[in-house]
Design an enzyme around this catalytic site. Sequence first.
Site, PDB file in Angstrom:
ATOM      1  CB  CYS A 116      -0.941   0.018   1.198  1.00  0.00           C
ATOM      2  SG  CYS A 116      -2.141  -1.292   1.086  1.00  0.00           S
ATOM      3  CG  HIS A 256      -3.358   3.406   2.175  1.00  0.00           C
ATOM      4  ND1 HIS A 256      -3.739   3.160   0.877  1.00  0.00           N
ATOM      5  CD2 HIS A 256      -3.503   2.226   2.851  1.00  0.00           C
ATOM      6  CE1 HIS A 256      -4.080   1.899   0.766  1.00  0.00           C
ATOM      7  NE2 HIS A 256      -3.956   1.307   1.946  1.00  0.00           N
ATOM      8  CG  ASN A 286      -7.059  -0.624   0.717  1.00  0.00           C
ATOM      9  OD1 ASN A 286      -6.350  -0.083  -0.133  1.00  0.00           O
ATOM     10  ND2 ASN A 286      -6.566  -1.231   1.778  1.00  0.00           N
TER      11      ASN A 286
HETATM   12  O1  UT7 Z   1      -4.248  -1.350   3.159  1.00  0.00           O
HETATM   13  C1  UT7 Z   1      -3.462  -2.298   3.829  1.00  0.00           C
HETATM   14  C2  UT7 Z   1      -3.499  -2.050   5.284  1.00  0.00           C
HETATM   15  N1  UT7 Z   1      -4.730  -2.576   5.816  1.00  0.00           N
HETATM   16  C3  UT7 Z   1      -5.363  -1.928   6.796  1.00  0.00           C
HETATM   17  O2  UT7 Z   1      -4.978  -0.857   7.173  1.00  0.00           O
HETATM   18  C4  UT7 Z   1      -6.580  -2.620   7.428  1.00  0.00           C
HETATM   19  C5  UT7 Z   1      -6.522  -2.516   8.936  1.00  0.00           C
HETATM   20  N2  UT7 Z   1      -7.582  -3.228   9.606  1.00  0.00           N
HETATM   21  C6  UT7 Z   1      -8.877  -2.837   9.557  1.00  0.00           C
HETATM   22  O3  UT7 Z   1      -9.215  -1.903   8.867  1.00  0.00           O
HETATM   23  C7  UT7 Z   1      -9.876  -3.554  10.428  1.00  0.00           C
HETATM   24  O4  UT7 Z   1      -9.206  -4.363  11.361  1.00  0.00           O
HETATM   25  C8  UT7 Z   1     -10.918  -4.400   9.650  1.00  0.00           C
HETATM   26  C9  UT7 Z   1     -11.844  -3.494   8.883  1.00  0.00           C
HETATM   27  C10 UT7 Z   1     -10.185  -5.348   8.693  1.00  0.00           C
HETATM   28  C11 UT7 Z   1     -11.760  -5.217  10.635  1.00  0.00           C
HETATM   29  O5  UT7 Z   1     -12.354  -4.354  11.590  1.00  0.00           O
HETATM   30  P1  UT7 Z   1     -12.271  -4.654  13.142  1.00  0.00           P
HETATM   31  O6  UT7 Z   1     -13.023  -3.608  13.834  1.00  0.00           O
HETATM   32  O7  UT7 Z   1     -10.810  -4.815  13.491  1.00  0.00           O
HETATM   33  O8  UT7 Z   1     -13.048  -6.012  13.264  1.00  0.00           O
HETATM   34  P2  UT7 Z   1     -12.530  -7.412  13.814  1.00  0.00           P
HETATM   35  O9  UT7 Z   1     -11.629  -8.071  12.853  1.00  0.00           O
HETATM   36  O10 UT7 Z   1     -12.057  -7.228  15.226  1.00  0.00           O
HETATM   37  O11 UT7 Z   1     -13.892  -8.215  13.878  1.00  0.00           O
HETATM   38  C12 UT7 Z   1     -14.952  -7.846  14.772  1.00  0.00           C
HETATM   39  C13 UT7 Z   1     -16.124  -8.773  14.525  1.00  0.00           C
HETATM   40  C14 UT7 Z   1     -15.737 -10.262  14.515  1.00  0.00           C
HETATM   41  O12 UT7 Z   1     -16.806 -10.998  15.077  1.00  0.00           O
HETATM   42  P3  UT7 Z   1     -16.735 -11.490  16.602  1.00  0.00           P
HETATM   43  O13 UT7 Z   1     -15.513 -12.341  16.707  1.00  0.00           O
HETATM   44  O14 UT7 Z   1     -16.636 -10.227  17.421  1.00  0.00           O
HETATM   45  O15 UT7 Z   1     -18.030 -12.230  16.763  1.00  0.00           O
HETATM   46  C15 UT7 Z   1     -15.656 -10.572  13.042  1.00  0.00           C
HETATM   47  O16 UT7 Z   1     -15.904 -11.929  12.760  1.00  0.00           O
HETATM   48  O17 UT7 Z   1     -16.694  -8.497  13.235  1.00  0.00           O
HETATM   49  C16 UT7 Z   1     -16.763  -9.715  12.481  1.00  0.00           C
HETATM   50  N3  UT7 Z   1     -16.617  -9.383  11.085  1.00  0.00           N
HETATM   51  C17 UT7 Z   1     -17.660  -9.057  10.304  1.00  0.00           C
HETATM   52  N4  UT7 Z   1     -18.972  -8.971  10.535  1.00  0.00           N
HETATM   53  C18 UT7 Z   1     -19.750  -8.601   9.513  1.00  0.00           C
HETATM   54  C19 UT7 Z   1     -15.465  -9.316  10.356  1.00  0.00           C
HETATM   55  N5  UT7 Z   1     -15.756  -8.942   9.093  1.00  0.00           N
HETATM   56  C20 UT7 Z   1     -17.102  -8.779   9.044  1.00  0.00           C
HETATM   57  C21 UT7 Z   1     -17.968  -8.398   8.005  1.00  0.00           C
HETATM   58  N6  UT7 Z   1     -19.285  -8.315   8.277  1.00  0.00           N
HETATM   59  N7  UT7 Z   1     -17.551  -8.106   6.758  1.00  0.00           N
END
Ligand code: UT7
Length: 329
Positions: A116, A256, A286
Amino acid sequence: MTRLKAAITAIHGYLPEYVLTNAELEQIVDTTDEWISTRTGIKERHILKGEGKATSDMGAEAVRGLLKKRGIGPEEVDLLLCSTVTPDMKFPATANLISHKAGIKNAFSYDMNAACSGFLYALVTAANFVELGKYKKVVVVGADKMSSIVDYTDRQTCVLFGDAASAVLLEPTEEDLGVIDHKFETDGSGYVHLHMKAGGSLKPPTYDTIDAREHYIYQEGQPVFKFAVTKMADVSLDLMKRNGLKVDDVSWLVPHQANMRIIEATGRRMALPAEKVMVNIQKYGNTTNATIPLCLWDYEKQLNKGDNIILTAFGGGFTWGAIWLKWAL
Ligand code: UT7
């Protein structure tokens, strides 16, 4: 002798026609518009459809538009760099294919990959060529067909990414404009959190790697999130400090576009008002190497000559960095 600087003299973008909305993703994986909007800020993203269509096709569209906008022919380009994580093929470089498709014949071209942060690293590399005085017209393309490496059965990643290309033209100037300074950093130990497991020399493709769905983006969202919110702000502040730039001197921050919450946290950590932070993640998601030039393209009409712009990125590698750019148009 006045030291030459490299100024952006044209910018253009390309977005494929097809728009993948959150509503459509709700039909594909177990997700909701509400989750995607509140957790990422993304509403829709563009997807390149069609057999035989690749990253170079989007890059070539962006370059054609760029040259037209600047009113120059492809024969005038001296060098073309492409930053991408989704090359058309492992080799040759996608930059070569973009040059071929855009009719660029008097230039050399090659790819760069810093995930990225790739566009920023390529922009500084290109600027160095321009500052030598030998290269008068250098094109930098950031392009990715992320849909080619996204697993549309994985709700954690498939909602995040989109396809796009954007290109800038760099030309020499004796004015105090263009790429002024940069600070880049990498930490290879971060690879564990964000990578593609198979397809490289470590694990060439086999039936097993395909069955295990290892040819897609693997991301552990939370650790990447944690690093991204601190690293982009801190490297930007370091760059500003060593150049004596105060927050009030900065006209725009171009971060970004990976997650709205990361963008907002970066702005807050830098004490920048939200109006100075470019955001278009809601429309495109993204797009990896294309996010930063796409922002500049979208906001072009609001930019003025001499504006101090900080570009910053964080991504796979880990790679991160910031550039101080003085707008020249
Ligand atoms: O460009 C390259 C660099 N990349 C980045 O900068 C990305 C950095 N990371 C992020 O932006 C975030 O971590 C994400 C958007 C990828 C995820 O957001 P989060 O707030 O960190 O969510 P999480 O992974 O902690 O997941 C929270 C919950 C989980 O469920 P439980 O375990 O709490 O029951 C996930 O399974 O949300 C669930 N979940 C979803 N639910 C509905 C994960 N993806 C989804 C989804 N829809 N698409």
